[in-house]
Scaffold this motif. Sequence first.
Motif, mmCIF file in Angstrom:
data_model
loop_
_atom_site.group_PDB
_atom_site.id
_atom_site.type_symbol
_atom_site.label_atom_id
_atom_site.label_comp_id
_atom_site.label_asym_id
_atom_site.label_seq_id
_atom_site.Cartn_x
_atom_site.Cartn_y
_atom_site.Cartn_z
ATOM 1 N N UNK A 1 0.823 -1.218 0.000
ATOM 2 C CA UNK A 1 0.000 0.000 0.000
ATOM 3 C C UNK A 1 0.853 1.263 0.000
ATOM 4 N N UNK A 2 1.902 1.227 0.860
ATOM 5 C CA UNK A 2 2.738 2.407 0.967
ATOM 6 C C UNK A 2 3.528 2.644 -0.318
ATOM 7 N N UNK A 3 3.926 1.550 -0.996
ATOM 8 C CA UNK A 3 4.678 1.732 -2.239
ATOM 9 C C UNK A 3 3.835 2.483 -3.256
ATOM 10 N N UNK A 4 2.540 2.116 -3.336
ATOM 11 C CA UNK A 4 1.651 2.818 -4.271
ATOM 12 C C UNK A 4 1.420 4.262 -3.822
ATOM 13 N N UNK A 5 1.150 4.430 -2.514
ATOM 14 C CA UNK A 5 0.849 5.767 -2.005
ATOM 15 C C UNK A 5 2.050 6.695 -2.098
ATOM 16 N N UNK A 6 3.283 6.128 -1.931
ATOM 17 C CA UNK A 6 4.489 6.959 -1.961
ATOM 18 C C UNK A 6 4.988 7.189 -3.378
ATOM 19 N N UNK A 7 4.891 6.181 -4.227
ATOM 20 C CA UNK A 7 5.426 6.326 -5.578
ATOM 21 C C UNK A 7 4.668 7.383 -6.379
ATOM 22 N N UNK A 8 3.341 7.406 -6.226
ATOM 23 C CA UNK A 8 2.551 8.349 -7.025
ATOM 24 C C UNK A 8 2.941 9.800 -6.739
ATOM 25 N N UNK A 9 2.940 10.242 -5.471
ATOM 26 C CA UNK A 9 3.370 11.640 -5.240
ATOM 27 C C UNK A 9 4.861 11.845 -5.514
ATOM 28 N N UNK A 10 5.675 10.840 -5.279
ATOM 29 C CA UNK A 10 7.104 11.002 -5.542
ATOM 30 C C UNK A 10 7.359 11.213 -7.026
ATOM 31 N N UNK A 11 6.680 10.450 -7.859
ATOM 32 C CA UNK A 11 6.860 10.622 -9.302
ATOM 33 C C UNK A 11 6.425 12.021 -9.713
ATOM 34 N N UNK B 1 8.910 14.708 -11.234
ATOM 35 C CA UNK B 1 8.595 15.264 -12.547
ATOM 36 C C UNK B 1 8.509 16.780 -12.534
ATOM 37 N N UNK B 2 7.786 17.331 -11.544
ATOM 38 C CA UNK B 2 7.663 18.790 -11.487
ATOM 39 C C UNK B 2 8.998 19.459 -11.137
ATOM 40 N N UNK C 1 17.408 24.716 -6.073
ATOM 41 C CA UNK C 1 16.508 24.058 -5.127
ATOM 42 C C UNK C 1 15.712 22.957 -5.819
ATOM 43 N N UNK C 2 15.302 23.200 -7.039
ATOM 44 C CA UNK C 2 14.547 22.186 -7.788
ATOM 45 C C UNK C 2 15.408 20.939 -8.016
ATOM 46 N N UNK C 3 16.700 21.140 -8.292
ATOM 47 C CA UNK C 3 17.589 19.992 -8.477
ATOM 48 C C UNK C 3 17.735 19.199 -7.183
ATOM 49 N N UNK C 4 17.795 19.915 -6.049
ATOM 50 C CA UNK C 4 17.877 19.227 -4.759
ATOM 51 C C UNK C 4 16.620 18.404 -4.526
ATOM 52 N N UNK C 5 15.455 18.987 -4.844
ATOM 53 C CA UNK C 5 14.194 18.264 -4.681
ATOM 54 C C UNK C 5 14.177 17.020 -5.573
ATOM 55 N N UNK C 6 14.583 17.190 -6.852
ATOM 56 C CA UNK C 6 14.589 16.045 -7.771
ATOM 57 C C UNK C 6 15.538 14.950 -7.298
ATOM 58 N N UNK C 7 16.752 15.325 -6.867
ATOM 59 C CA UNK C 7 17.732 14.342 -6.410
ATOM 60 C C UNK C 7 17.243 13.623 -5.161
ATOM 61 N N UNK C 8 16.685 14.378 -4.229
ATOM 62 C CA UNK C 8 16.189 13.760 -2.991
ATOM 63 C C UNK C 8 15.015 12.840 -3.276
ATOM 64 N N UNK C 9 14.111 13.255 -4.152
ATOM 65 C CA UNK C 9 12.977 12.402 -4.499
ATOM 66 C C UNK C 9 13.421 11.126 -5.186
#
Length: 488
Positions: free
Chosen positions: A254-264, A268-269, A289-297
Amino acid sequence: MAFLAVILPLVITVVGGFFVLLEVETYNDAVERLEMKLDRTLASNSVMLARAVWERNEALIASQAVPALIDPDLIGIFITDRAGRTLAEFGARETPLGKSITGEAPIRYDAGADLQEAGRLELVMTDAGIRASARSRTLVLIAFAILLSVAIVFAAQAAFDLVIGRPLKELQKAIDSTRLGAPREEVQWSGADEVARVIEAFNRMQRRHTAYENALDEARIDLEQRVEERTVELKRARDEARAANRAKSAFLANMSHELRTPLNAIIGFAEVLKNQKFGPLGDERYSSYAEIVRTSGTHLLDLINDLLDLSRAEAGGLIPADSTLAVDAQIRRAIDMSRTEIDASGLTVRVAVDADVPPLRADARLILQLLSNLITNAVKFTRSDGTITIGAAVDDRRSVSLFVADTGIGIPEDQIDKVLEPFTQLDTRLHREHRGAGLGLPLCRAIAQAHGGQILIESTFGEGTRVTVILPPWRALPPADDTPPAEA
Protein backbone atom coordinates in the motif's frame (compact mmCIF):
# COMPACT_ATOMS: atom_id res chain seq x y z
CA MET A 1 28.66 -74.55 35.80
CA ALA A 2 31.78 -72.36 35.89
CA PHE A 3 33.68 -74.99 33.90
CA LEU A 4 31.07 -75.02 31.12
CA ALA A 5 30.78 -71.22 31.12
CA VAL A 6 34.53 -70.88 30.49
CA ILE A 7 35.41 -73.94 28.41
CA LEU A 8 32.44 -73.94 26.00
CA PRO A 9 32.98 -70.42 24.60
CA LEU A 10 36.75 -70.95 24.64
CA VAL A 11 36.58 -74.14 22.56
CA ILE A 12 34.17 -72.64 20.05
CA THR A 13 36.26 -69.45 19.79
CA VAL A 14 39.57 -71.28 19.30
CA VAL A 15 38.24 -73.74 16.74
CA GLY A 16 36.28 -71.09 14.88
CA GLY A 17 39.21 -68.69 14.92
CA PHE A 18 41.57 -71.34 13.61
CA PHE A 19 39.23 -72.20 10.76
CA VAL A 20 38.74 -68.54 9.88
CA LEU A 21 42.46 -67.77 9.87
CA LEU A 22 43.17 -70.88 7.81
CA GLU A 23 40.55 -69.97 5.23
CA VAL A 24 41.67 -66.32 5.03
CA GLU A 25 45.29 -67.35 4.53
CA THR A 26 44.30 -69.88 1.88
CA TYR A 27 42.18 -67.31 0.05
CA ASN A 28 44.93 -64.62 0.18
CA ASP A 29 47.51 -67.07 -1.19
CA ALA A 30 45.17 -68.00 -4.02
CA VAL A 31 44.49 -64.34 -4.87
CA GLU A 32 48.22 -63.59 -4.83
CA ARG A 33 48.84 -66.45 -7.26
CA LEU A 34 46.00 -65.15 -9.43
CA GLU A 35 47.56 -61.65 -9.52
CA MET A 36 50.94 -63.16 -10.50
CA LYS A 37 49.18 -65.11 -13.22
CA LEU A 38 47.54 -61.85 -14.38
CA ASP A 39 50.97 -60.15 -14.63
CA ARG A 40 52.40 -63.04 -16.66
CA THR A 41 49.41 -63.08 -18.97
CA LEU A 42 49.65 -59.32 -19.47
CA ALA A 43 53.35 -59.56 -20.34
CA SER A 44 52.92 -62.40 -22.85
CA ASN A 45 49.79 -61.06 -24.53
CA SER A 46 51.12 -57.50 -24.86
CA VAL A 47 54.09 -58.88 -26.83
CA MET A 48 51.90 -61.20 -28.90
CA LEU A 49 49.43 -58.44 -29.83
CA ALA A 50 52.02 -55.74 -30.55
CA ARG A 51 52.06 -56.07 -34.34
CA ALA A 52 48.28 -56.47 -34.69
CA VAL A 53 47.62 -53.39 -32.54
CA TRP A 54 50.30 -51.37 -34.35
CA GLU A 55 48.68 -52.17 -37.71
CA ARG A 56 45.16 -51.82 -36.20
CA ASN A 57 44.31 -55.21 -37.70
CA GLU A 58 41.07 -56.11 -35.90
CA ALA A 59 40.86 -59.60 -37.40
CA LEU A 60 44.40 -60.43 -36.29
CA ILE A 61 43.72 -58.92 -32.86
CA ALA A 62 40.66 -61.12 -32.45
CA SER A 63 42.48 -64.29 -33.60
CA GLN A 64 45.30 -63.67 -31.12
CA ALA A 65 43.26 -62.39 -28.15
CA VAL A 66 40.15 -64.59 -28.08
CA PRO A 67 41.99 -67.92 -27.45
CA ALA A 68 43.23 -66.50 -24.17
CA LEU A 69 39.65 -66.49 -22.88
CA ILE A 70 39.84 -70.29 -22.66
CA ASP A 71 41.42 -69.62 -19.26
CA PRO A 72 38.45 -69.83 -16.81
CA ASP A 73 40.00 -67.13 -14.63
CA LEU A 74 40.15 -64.60 -17.52
CA ILE A 75 36.79 -62.94 -18.21
CA GLY A 76 37.68 -59.82 -20.24
CA ILE A 77 40.24 -58.42 -22.69
CA PHE A 78 40.16 -54.72 -23.61
CA ILE A 79 42.58 -53.11 -26.11
CA THR A 80 42.97 -49.38 -26.83
CA ASP A 81 45.22 -47.49 -29.26
CA ARG A 82 47.75 -44.80 -28.43
CA ALA A 83 45.03 -42.14 -28.26
CA GLY A 84 42.96 -44.15 -25.81
CA ARG A 85 40.32 -45.19 -28.35
CA THR A 86 38.94 -48.69 -28.03
CA LEU A 87 40.22 -51.16 -30.64
CA ALA A 88 38.72 -54.37 -29.31
CA GLU A 89 36.68 -55.66 -26.36
CA PHE A 90 36.26 -59.33 -25.55
CA GLY A 91 34.35 -60.65 -22.55
CA ALA A 92 33.11 -58.57 -19.62
CA ARG A 93 34.53 -56.40 -16.84
CA GLU A 94 32.49 -57.98 -14.05
CA THR A 95 30.93 -61.29 -13.14
CA PRO A 96 28.28 -61.94 -10.50
CA LEU A 97 30.17 -65.03 -9.35
CA GLY A 98 33.22 -63.26 -7.95
CA LYS A 99 35.35 -60.16 -7.60
CA SER A 100 37.11 -58.72 -10.67
CA ILE A 101 40.90 -58.16 -10.65
CA THR A 102 42.13 -55.76 -13.32
CA GLY A 103 45.59 -55.35 -14.78
CA GLU A 104 46.87 -52.96 -17.43
CA ALA A 105 50.09 -52.83 -19.46
CA PRO A 106 51.39 -50.88 -22.48
CA ILE A 107 51.67 -52.60 -25.85
CA ARG A 108 55.02 -51.69 -27.45
CA TYR A 109 56.00 -52.54 -31.04
CA ASP A 110 59.51 -52.68 -32.48
CA ALA A 111 59.08 -50.14 -35.25
CA GLY A 112 62.74 -49.94 -36.17
CA ALA A 113 65.18 -47.98 -34.06
CA ASP A 114 63.32 -48.37 -30.78
CA LEU A 115 60.07 -49.59 -29.24
CA GLN A 116 56.99 -47.47 -29.95
CA GLU A 117 53.86 -47.57 -27.84
CA ALA A 118 51.05 -49.00 -29.98
CA GLY A 119 48.32 -49.00 -27.35
CA ARG A 120 47.35 -50.47 -24.00
CA LEU A 121 46.10 -53.89 -22.95
CA GLU A 122 43.71 -54.36 -20.04
CA LEU A 123 42.91 -57.83 -18.70
CA VAL A 124 40.17 -58.64 -16.19
CA MET A 125 40.36 -61.83 -14.15
CA THR A 126 37.92 -63.13 -11.56
CA ASP A 127 38.36 -64.94 -8.29
CA ALA A 128 35.21 -66.97 -8.91
CA GLY A 129 37.23 -70.21 -8.97
CA ILE A 130 38.92 -69.32 -5.71
CA ARG A 131 35.55 -68.52 -4.14
CA ALA A 132 34.10 -71.83 -5.36
CA SER A 133 36.96 -73.72 -3.74
CA ALA A 134 36.51 -71.67 -0.57
CA ARG A 135 32.81 -72.53 -0.50
CA SER A 136 33.59 -76.24 -0.79
CA ARG A 137 36.08 -76.04 2.05
CA THR A 138 33.62 -73.98 4.08
CA LEU A 139 30.96 -76.66 3.76
CA VAL A 140 33.38 -79.25 5.13
CA LEU A 141 34.35 -76.95 7.99
CA ILE A 142 30.70 -76.22 8.77
CA ALA A 143 29.90 -79.91 8.89
CA PHE A 144 32.79 -80.47 11.28
CA ALA A 145 31.79 -77.51 13.42
CA ILE A 146 28.22 -78.77 13.57
CA LEU A 147 29.31 -82.20 14.76
CA LEU A 148 31.56 -80.63 17.38
CA SER A 149 28.81 -78.26 18.53
CA VAL A 150 26.28 -81.10 18.76
CA ALA A 151 28.60 -83.10 20.99
CA ILE A 152 29.24 -80.10 23.25
CA VAL A 153 25.55 -79.18 23.37
CA PHE A 154 24.52 -82.70 24.38
CA ALA A 155 27.09 -82.69 27.19
CA ALA A 156 26.02 -79.23 28.33
CA GLN A 157 22.35 -80.17 28.14
CA ALA A 158 22.87 -83.12 30.40
CA ALA A 159 24.59 -80.91 32.98
CA PHE A 160 21.96 -78.23 32.56
CA ASP A 161 19.07 -80.63 33.21
CA LEU A 162 20.78 -82.06 36.27
CA VAL A 163 21.90 -78.82 37.92
CA ILE A 164 20.17 -75.61 36.78
CA GLY A 165 17.09 -76.55 34.72
CA ARG A 166 14.38 -75.75 37.24
CA PRO A 167 15.62 -72.37 38.56
CA LEU A 168 16.31 -71.19 35.02
CA LYS A 169 12.77 -72.14 33.97
CA GLU A 170 11.43 -69.99 36.79
CA LEU A 171 13.76 -67.19 35.75
CA GLN A 172 12.69 -67.51 32.12
CA LYS A 173 9.04 -67.42 33.16
CA ALA A 174 9.57 -64.16 35.03
CA ILE A 175 11.49 -62.66 32.09
CA ASP A 176 8.77 -63.62 29.60
CA SER A 177 6.08 -62.21 31.86
CA THR A 178 7.95 -58.90 32.06
CA ARG A 179 8.56 -58.85 28.32
CA LEU A 180 4.84 -59.28 27.62
CA GLY A 181 4.03 -56.23 29.74
CA ALA A 182 2.92 -57.87 32.98
CA PRO A 183 3.96 -56.33 36.31
CA ARG A 184 7.52 -57.20 37.23
CA GLU A 185 7.77 -60.28 39.44
CA GLU A 186 10.62 -61.66 41.52
CA VAL A 187 11.75 -65.29 41.24
CA GLN A 188 11.26 -67.28 44.45
CA TRP A 189 14.46 -69.34 44.77
CA SER A 190 17.05 -69.73 47.49
CA GLY A 191 20.45 -71.33 47.62
CA ALA A 192 24.19 -70.69 47.84
CA ASP A 193 25.30 -71.68 44.34
CA GLU A 194 25.92 -69.53 41.30
CA VAL A 195 22.35 -69.90 40.01
CA ALA A 196 20.96 -68.55 43.27
CA ARG A 197 23.28 -65.54 43.05
CA VAL A 198 22.11 -64.86 39.48
CA ILE A 199 18.45 -65.04 40.56
CA GLU A 200 19.09 -62.70 43.47
CA ALA A 201 20.76 -60.22 41.08
CA PHE A 202 17.74 -60.52 38.79
CA ASN A 203 15.38 -59.77 41.69
CA ARG A 204 17.39 -56.67 42.62
CA MET A 205 17.25 -55.55 39.00
CA GLN A 206 13.48 -56.04 38.96
CA ARG A 207 13.08 -53.86 42.02
CA ARG A 208 15.30 -51.13 40.60
CA HIS A 209 13.51 -51.18 37.23
CA THR A 210 10.13 -50.95 38.93
CA ALA A 211 11.28 -47.81 40.74
CA TYR A 212 12.76 -46.39 37.52
CA GLU A 213 9.58 -47.05 35.55
CA ASN A 214 7.43 -45.37 38.18
CA ALA A 215 9.66 -42.32 38.13
CA LEU A 216 9.74 -42.37 34.32
CA ASP A 217 5.94 -42.47 34.11
CA GLU A 218 5.69 -39.44 36.37
CA ALA A 219 8.32 -37.58 34.34
CA ARG A 220 6.61 -38.54 31.06
CA ILE A 221 3.25 -37.20 32.24
CA ASP A 222 4.87 -33.97 33.36
CA LEU A 223 6.81 -33.65 30.09
CA GLU A 224 3.69 -34.25 27.99
CA GLN A 225 1.94 -31.48 29.85
CA ARG A 226 4.86 -29.11 29.31
CA VAL A 227 5.14 -30.03 25.62
CA GLU A 228 1.44 -29.44 25.13
CA GLU A 229 1.66 -26.04 26.81
CA ARG A 230 4.78 -25.12 24.82
CA THR A 231 3.15 -26.28 21.57
CA VAL A 232 0.20 -24.00 22.20
CA GLU A 233 2.58 -21.09 22.86
CA LEU A 234 4.60 -21.80 19.71
CA LYS A 235 1.45 -22.05 17.57
CA ARG A 236 0.28 -18.75 18.97
CA ALA A 237 3.67 -17.15 18.29
CA ARG A 238 3.69 -18.62 14.77
CA ASP A 239 0.24 -17.28 14.01
CA GLU A 240 1.21 -13.86 15.36
CA ALA A 241 4.40 -13.86 13.24
CA ARG A 242 2.44 -14.82 10.13
CA ALA A 243 -0.11 -12.12 10.82
CA ALA A 244 2.68 -9.57 11.34
CA ASN A 245 4.36 -10.63 8.11
CA ARG A 246 1.09 -10.34 6.20
CA ALA A 247 0.52 -6.92 7.72
CA LYS A 248 4.05 -5.87 6.76
CA SER A 249 3.58 -7.05 3.17
CA ALA A 250 0.23 -5.32 2.91
CA PHE A 251 1.69 -2.14 4.43
CA LEU A 252 4.65 -2.15 2.01
CA ALA A 253 2.39 -2.80 -0.97
CA ASN A 254 0.00 0.00 0.00
CA MET A 255 2.74 2.41 0.97
CA SER A 256 4.68 1.73 -2.24
CA HIS A 257 1.65 2.82 -4.27
CA GLU A 258 0.85 5.77 -2.00
CA LEU A 259 4.49 6.96 -1.96
CA ARG A 260 5.43 6.33 -5.58
CA THR A 261 2.55 8.35 -7.03
CA PRO A 262 3.37 11.64 -5.24
CA LEU A 263 7.10 11.00 -5.54
CA ASN A 264 6.86 10.62 -9.30
CA ALA A 265 4.89 13.88 -9.40
CA ILE A 266 7.48 15.64 -7.20
CA ILE A 267 10.36 14.34 -9.33
CA GLY A 268 8.60 15.26 -12.55
CA PHE A 269 7.66 18.79 -11.49
CA ALA A 270 11.15 19.33 -10.01
CA GLU A 271 12.59 18.37 -13.40
CA VAL A 272 10.24 20.85 -15.11
CA LEU A 273 11.24 23.63 -12.69
CA LYS A 274 14.95 22.86 -12.99
CA ASN A 275 14.85 23.00 -16.80
CA GLN A 276 12.57 26.11 -16.69
CA LYS A 277 10.37 24.50 -19.31
CA PHE A 278 7.61 27.13 -19.01
CA GLY A 279 9.88 30.12 -18.60
CA PRO A 280 12.54 31.51 -16.25
CA LEU A 281 12.01 31.24 -12.51
CA GLY A 282 13.65 34.53 -11.76
CA ASP A 283 16.28 33.64 -9.21
CA GLU A 284 18.99 31.06 -10.00
CA ARG A 285 18.57 29.56 -6.53
CA TYR A 286 15.15 28.24 -7.53
CA SER A 287 16.79 26.02 -10.17
CA SER A 288 19.30 24.75 -7.60
CA TYR A 289 16.51 24.06 -5.13
CA ALA A 290 14.55 22.19 -7.79
CA GLU A 291 17.59 19.99 -8.48
CA ILE A 292 17.88 19.23 -4.76
CA VAL A 293 14.19 18.26 -4.68
CA ARG A 294 14.59 16.04 -7.77
CA THR A 295 17.73 14.34 -6.41
CA SER A 296 16.19 13.76 -2.99
CA GLY A 297 12.98 12.40 -4.50
CA THR A 298 14.90 10.05 -6.78
CA HIS A 299 16.96 8.82 -3.82
CA LEU A 300 13.81 8.23 -1.78
CA LEU A 301 12.16 6.38 -4.70
CA ASP A 302 15.26 4.16 -5.07
CA LEU A 303 15.15 3.47 -1.32
CA ILE A 304 11.48 2.45 -1.55
CA ASN A 305 12.23 0.16 -4.50
CA ASP A 306 15.12 -1.47 -2.61
CA LEU A 307 12.92 -1.97 0.43
CA LEU A 308 10.21 -3.61 -1.68
CA ASP A 309 12.71 -5.87 -3.47
CA LEU A 310 14.17 -6.93 -0.12
CA SER A 311 10.70 -7.62 1.24
CA ARG A 312 9.85 -9.74 -1.81
CA ALA A 313 13.11 -11.65 -1.40
CA GLU A 314 12.36 -12.42 2.24
CA ALA A 315 8.92 -13.72 1.20
CA GLY A 316 10.42 -15.85 -1.59
CA GLY A 317 8.90 -13.66 -4.30
CA LEU A 318 12.15 -12.40 -5.87
CA ILE A 319 12.14 -14.67 -8.95
CA PRO A 320 14.71 -13.81 -11.67
CA ALA A 321 13.37 -13.16 -15.18
CA ASP A 322 16.23 -14.89 -16.95
CA SER A 323 17.70 -13.62 -20.20
CA THR A 324 21.11 -13.88 -21.85
CA LEU A 325 23.48 -11.09 -20.85
CA ALA A 326 27.14 -10.23 -21.43
CA VAL A 327 29.02 -9.72 -18.16
CA ASP A 328 31.43 -7.08 -19.50
CA ALA A 329 28.59 -4.97 -20.93
CA GLN A 330 26.59 -5.25 -17.72
CA ILE A 331 29.57 -4.09 -15.64
CA ARG A 332 30.08 -1.06 -17.88
CA ARG A 333 26.38 -0.15 -17.65
CA ALA A 334 26.63 -0.26 -13.86
CA ILE A 335 29.70 1.99 -13.96
CA ASP A 336 27.89 4.44 -16.25
CA MET A 337 24.98 4.56 -13.78
CA SER A 338 27.42 5.67 -11.06
CA ARG A 339 29.57 7.85 -13.32
CA THR A 340 28.47 11.11 -11.73
CA GLU A 341 29.38 9.97 -8.20
CA ILE A 342 32.65 8.43 -9.43
CA ASP A 343 33.74 11.61 -11.22
CA ALA A 344 32.74 13.75 -8.25
CA SER A 345 34.80 11.58 -5.88
CA GLY A 346 37.93 11.65 -8.07
CA LEU A 347 38.34 7.87 -7.86
CA THR A 348 40.24 5.62 -10.25
CA VAL A 349 38.01 2.88 -11.68
CA ARG A 350 39.44 -0.26 -13.25
CA VAL A 351 37.62 -3.03 -15.09
CA ALA A 352 39.13 -6.54 -14.89
CA VAL A 353 37.00 -9.05 -16.76
CA ASP A 354 38.75 -12.27 -17.78
CA ALA A 355 38.57 -13.06 -21.48
CA ASP A 356 37.06 -16.51 -20.88
CA VAL A 357 34.08 -15.28 -18.81
CA PRO A 358 30.99 -16.66 -20.62
CA PRO A 359 27.63 -14.94 -21.06
CA LEU A 360 25.15 -15.52 -18.25
CA ARG A 361 21.57 -16.71 -18.08
CA ALA A 362 20.27 -14.31 -15.41
CA ASP A 363 17.94 -11.42 -14.67
CA ALA A 364 19.58 -8.42 -16.34
CA ARG A 365 17.79 -5.85 -14.15
CA LEU A 366 18.69 -7.59 -10.89
CA ILE A 367 22.32 -8.17 -11.90
CA LEU A 368 22.61 -4.51 -12.91
CA GLN A 369 21.06 -3.47 -9.59
CA LEU A 370 23.47 -5.76 -7.70
CA LEU A 371 26.54 -4.31 -9.45
CA SER A 372 25.24 -0.75 -9.05
CA ASN A 373 24.71 -1.23 -5.30
CA LEU A 374 28.21 -2.67 -4.86
CA ILE A 375 29.79 0.16 -6.87
CA THR A 376 27.79 2.77 -4.92
CA ASN A 377 29.02 1.31 -1.62
CA ALA A 378 32.61 1.28 -2.87
CA VAL A 379 32.38 4.92 -4.01
CA LYS A 380 30.78 5.99 -0.72
CA PHE A 381 33.48 4.43 1.49
CA THR A 382 36.61 5.10 -0.62
CA ARG A 383 38.67 8.27 -0.32
CA SER A 384 39.27 10.53 -3.33
CA ASP A 385 42.76 9.12 -4.02
CA GLY A 386 41.52 5.52 -3.93
CA THR A 387 40.89 2.86 -6.57
CA ILE A 388 37.84 0.74 -7.33
CA THR A 389 38.18 -2.45 -9.36
CA ILE A 390 35.12 -4.10 -10.91
CA GLY A 391 35.58 -7.44 -12.64
CA ALA A 392 34.55 -10.99 -13.30
CA ALA A 393 36.23 -14.39 -13.48
CA VAL A 394 35.29 -18.02 -14.12
CA ASP A 395 36.73 -21.07 -12.35
CA ASP A 396 37.24 -24.67 -13.47
CA ARG A 397 33.65 -25.58 -12.52
CA ARG A 398 32.38 -22.68 -14.71
CA SER A 399 31.17 -20.76 -11.67
CA VAL A 400 31.21 -17.06 -12.60
CA SER A 401 32.35 -14.60 -9.93
CA LEU A 402 31.45 -10.90 -10.05
CA PHE A 403 33.50 -8.72 -7.72
CA VAL A 404 33.96 -5.11 -6.65
CA ALA A 405 37.14 -4.28 -4.74
CA ASP A 406 38.10 -0.92 -3.26
CA THR A 407 40.90 0.67 -1.26
CA GLY A 408 38.48 2.34 1.11
CA ILE A 409 38.05 2.42 4.86
CA GLY A 410 37.27 -1.31 5.16
CA ILE A 411 35.14 -3.14 7.70
CA PRO A 412 36.23 -4.36 11.16
CA GLU A 413 36.50 -8.15 11.18
CA ASP A 414 33.96 -8.59 13.98
CA GLN A 415 31.35 -6.56 12.05
CA ILE A 416 31.57 -8.16 8.59
CA ASP A 417 28.55 -10.41 9.23
CA LYS A 418 26.50 -7.46 10.47
CA VAL A 419 26.62 -5.55 7.17
CA LEU A 420 24.53 -8.28 5.51
CA GLU A 421 21.64 -7.66 7.92
CA PRO A 422 19.00 -5.11 6.79
CA PHE A 423 19.10 -1.61 8.32
CA THR A 424 22.47 -2.26 9.97
CA GLN A 425 24.89 0.64 10.45
CA LEU A 426 28.48 -0.05 11.54
CA ASP A 427 29.50 1.58 14.80
CA THR A 428 32.78 3.23 13.75
CA ARG A 429 33.61 6.91 13.31
CA LEU A 430 34.45 6.53 9.62
CA HIS A 431 31.24 4.67 8.87
CA ARG A 432 29.09 7.12 10.83
CA GLU A 433 30.28 9.84 8.41
CA HIS A 434 28.51 7.96 5.56
CA ARG A 435 25.01 7.20 6.74
CA GLY A 436 22.54 5.15 4.72
CA ALA A 437 19.53 2.88 5.05
CA GLY A 438 21.64 -0.25 5.28
CA LEU A 439 19.79 -2.05 2.46
CA GLY A 440 22.47 -2.26 -0.26
CA LEU A 441 24.41 -5.36 0.79
CA PRO A 442 21.37 -7.27 2.16
CA LEU A 443 19.63 -6.71 -1.19
CA CYS A 444 22.76 -7.86 -3.03
CA ARG A 445 22.77 -11.05 -0.98
CA ALA A 446 19.06 -11.59 -1.73
CA ILE A 447 19.69 -11.14 -5.48
CA ALA A 448 22.64 -13.57 -5.38
CA GLN A 449 20.59 -16.17 -3.50
CA ALA A 450 17.66 -15.73 -5.90
CA HIS A 451 20.10 -16.72 -8.69
CA GLY A 452 21.30 -19.75 -6.69
CA GLY A 453 24.57 -18.05 -5.72
CA GLN A 454 26.23 -16.59 -2.66
CA ILE A 455 28.05 -13.43 -1.57
CA LEU A 456 31.45 -13.30 0.15
CA ILE A 457 32.98 -10.27 1.89
CA GLU A 458 36.72 -9.93 2.50
CA SER A 459 37.85 -6.79 4.24
CA THR A 460 40.72 -5.31 6.23
CA PHE A 461 39.82 -2.32 8.35
CA GLY A 462 41.62 0.77 7.05
CA GLU A 463 42.83 -0.93 3.84
CA GLY A 464 39.81 -1.88 1.72
CA THR A 465 37.03 -4.31 0.96
CA ARG A 466 36.35 -6.93 -1.73
CA VAL A 467 32.79 -8.18 -2.26
CA THR A 468 32.42 -11.26 -4.48
CA VAL A 469 29.17 -12.70 -5.84
CA ILE A 470 29.57 -16.33 -6.93
CA LEU A 471 26.96 -17.64 -9.36
CA PRO A 472 26.44 -21.40 -9.89
CA PRO A 473 27.82 -23.14 -13.04
CA TRP A 474 24.38 -23.60 -14.57
CA ARG A 475 24.05 -19.82 -14.84
CA ALA A 476 26.95 -19.77 -17.37
CA LEU A 477 26.10 -20.50 -20.99
CA PRO A 478 28.05 -23.45 -22.44
CA PRO A 479 31.05 -22.73 -24.73
CA ALA A 480 29.30 -24.37 -27.70
CA ASP A 481 26.50 -21.80 -27.61
CA ASP A 482 27.29 -19.47 -30.52
CA THR A 483 24.18 -17.37 -30.00
CA PRO A 484 25.23 -13.74 -29.43
CA PRO A 485 24.26 -12.47 -26.01
CA ALA A 486 21.08 -10.46 -25.90
CA GLU A 487 21.37 -6.83 -24.94
CA ALA A 488 20.14 -6.39 -21.41
